[in-house]
Design an enzyme around this catalytic site. Sequence first.
Site, mmCIF file in Angstrom:
data_model
loop_
_atom_site.group_PDB
_atom_site.id
_atom_site.type_symbol
_atom_site.label_atom_id
_atom_site.label_comp_id
_atom_site.label_asym_id
_atom_site.label_seq_id
_atom_site.Cartn_x
_atom_site.Cartn_y
_atom_site.Cartn_z
ATOM 1 N N HIS A 105 6.664 5.028 -1.787
ATOM 2 C CA HIS A 105 5.315 4.367 -1.694
ATOM 3 C C HIS A 105 5.247 3.271 -0.187
ATOM 4 C CE1 HIS A 105 1.976 4.893 -4.870
ATOM 5 N NE2 HIS A 105 3.316 5.297 -5.212
ATOM 6 N N ASP A 166 1.397 -5.630 -8.228
ATOM 7 C CA ASP A 166 0.262 -5.184 -9.171
ATOM 8 C C ASP A 166 0.265 -3.554 -9.413
ATOM 9 O OD1 ASP A 166 -1.052 -7.563 -8.624
ATOM 10 O OD2 ASP A 166 -2.020 -6.871 -6.732
ATOM 11 N N GLU A 277 -5.286 -14.321 -9.241
ATOM 12 C CA GLU A 277 -5.354 -13.659 -7.742
ATOM 13 C C GLU A 277 -6.738 -13.808 -7.555
ATOM 14 O OE1 GLU A 277 -4.115 -9.471 -7.452
ATOM 15 O OE2 GLU A 277 -2.120 -9.862 -7.903
#
Length: 525
Positions: A105, A166, A277
């Site tokens: 990633h 997240d 957030e």
Amino acid sequence: MKFPSKQNNILPIRSFTILLIGCLVIKLSLCFSSFPSSLKTLNVEGHFSFDNNEFAARDFGNRFRFLPSAVLHPKSVSDIATIIKHIWQKGPGSKLTVAARGHGHSLQGQAQAPQGIVINMESLSRQEMKVYTGRFPYVDVSAGELWIHILHECLKFGLAPKSWTDYLHLTVGGTLSNAGISGQAFRHGPQISNVHQLEVVTGKGEVRICSEEQNADLFHGVLGGLGQFGIITRARISLEPAPKMVKWIRVLYSDFSTFTRDQEHLISAENTFDYIEGLVMINKTGLINNWRSSFNPQDPVQASQFKSDGRTLFCLELTKNFNPGEADKIDQEIESLLSQLSYIPSTLFMSETSYVEFLDRVHAAELKLQSRGLWDLPHPWLNLLVPKSKINSFAEGVFGNILTDTNNGPVLVYPVNKLRWDNRTSVVLPEEDIFYLVAFLPQAVPLSRENNGLEPLLSLNKRVLDYCEEAHLGVKQYLPYYTTPEEWRTHFGQQWEVFVRRKSAYDPLAILAPGQRVFQKAISI
């Protein structure tokens, strides 16, 4: 006396130069041709693959593709130490580099090793996870383990890590080499602030156990160190009692200053939410209607009349954890906390879900995107850390001006407390007690010339960075990407000397993490 002509002089020099270059090419060619055979002589428990390694030349960013010469699939930490020590012993004449790859990633080739060796860290994930209960619980895990698997294992003991990202389908080693930030960071700090101990293989092939008490310089260096000083192979992570359920809340603001004031109030309060957030939403059509699939409006009539088209809005996303039997008490706490905020009243939406479903929420979106063939598009993401005193200037210059819609992907904006971060680690932060993570997370259509195309999105990122520099906002990149030594020196600022010293101490031949482009391996022949 008769001197030889200049033309006669040039010929032997040219011949010698051609001969020298030819020797260098032959020597380098011999080095690379003997490379696979030399690896085959190494005594490792796992195995090398020399073909079909295209997966190691790809990542989530889907922009850079550099094929390695080999991939190591280790079964033990000693496998990793063996290959690095093998390259270390070749000395500065070797061009070989090593990159640790987790779940793939990275955004810009950071876990790739052009013509080098990629270590498939997920091969280590088969090692046993060990959860320790007690007054100060923790879990020992392989660095190749995914956070989602750690969550499920710890929940068997009623425990969970304190700080998250997240998206949970990332490896431990990957996030700890950067920081690991999410909506819990205001309270617990990033993931690198919740680690007790590490096992690390240095650029010399040495296996070291490190913590605040043992090999402390290496411990702090590799946390947020972009893989430059060693490969994290195991980690001891702090745990806390895990809740069963989550109250999930969204509210909207039309004024940015009010939005940030409420966020800063919440992250500074003693009694507050468990996750905080924010998102920027510009010209989002049918925003409220889209929420109805998973959230319930407090006032359905007013909510149905709310229009988001053509507006710049700011969403505050909050959660409160609870266990069965505590719902009424938690509802009262939430009502009290919300009464202190100045959001648009008709935009209060609430949902109730399990703790696991909330933490793994992005994976659900991932599966939908995969089914539509959209997950593997390029992701020209830009993550910035903006000082609190400059966040309004940043918003004025960027939201609605440089950025005119958020239909290509979410834009996150939320504050964190610097006191929850350890300044001995390698992470570079703004010089203020509170700073904001601002994350532009688009997906690009590669050949499109519209706003959703890769080139237009990269151009938008550059405009944002240029604005930050011209306005002297003191912004730092998170998951930084630079291509020149000068840019890296500027990024690290006063921390550069420490970073270089650690590189010299733990990876002096610059074998590790070449894809970060911080240090270029010098080759002496």
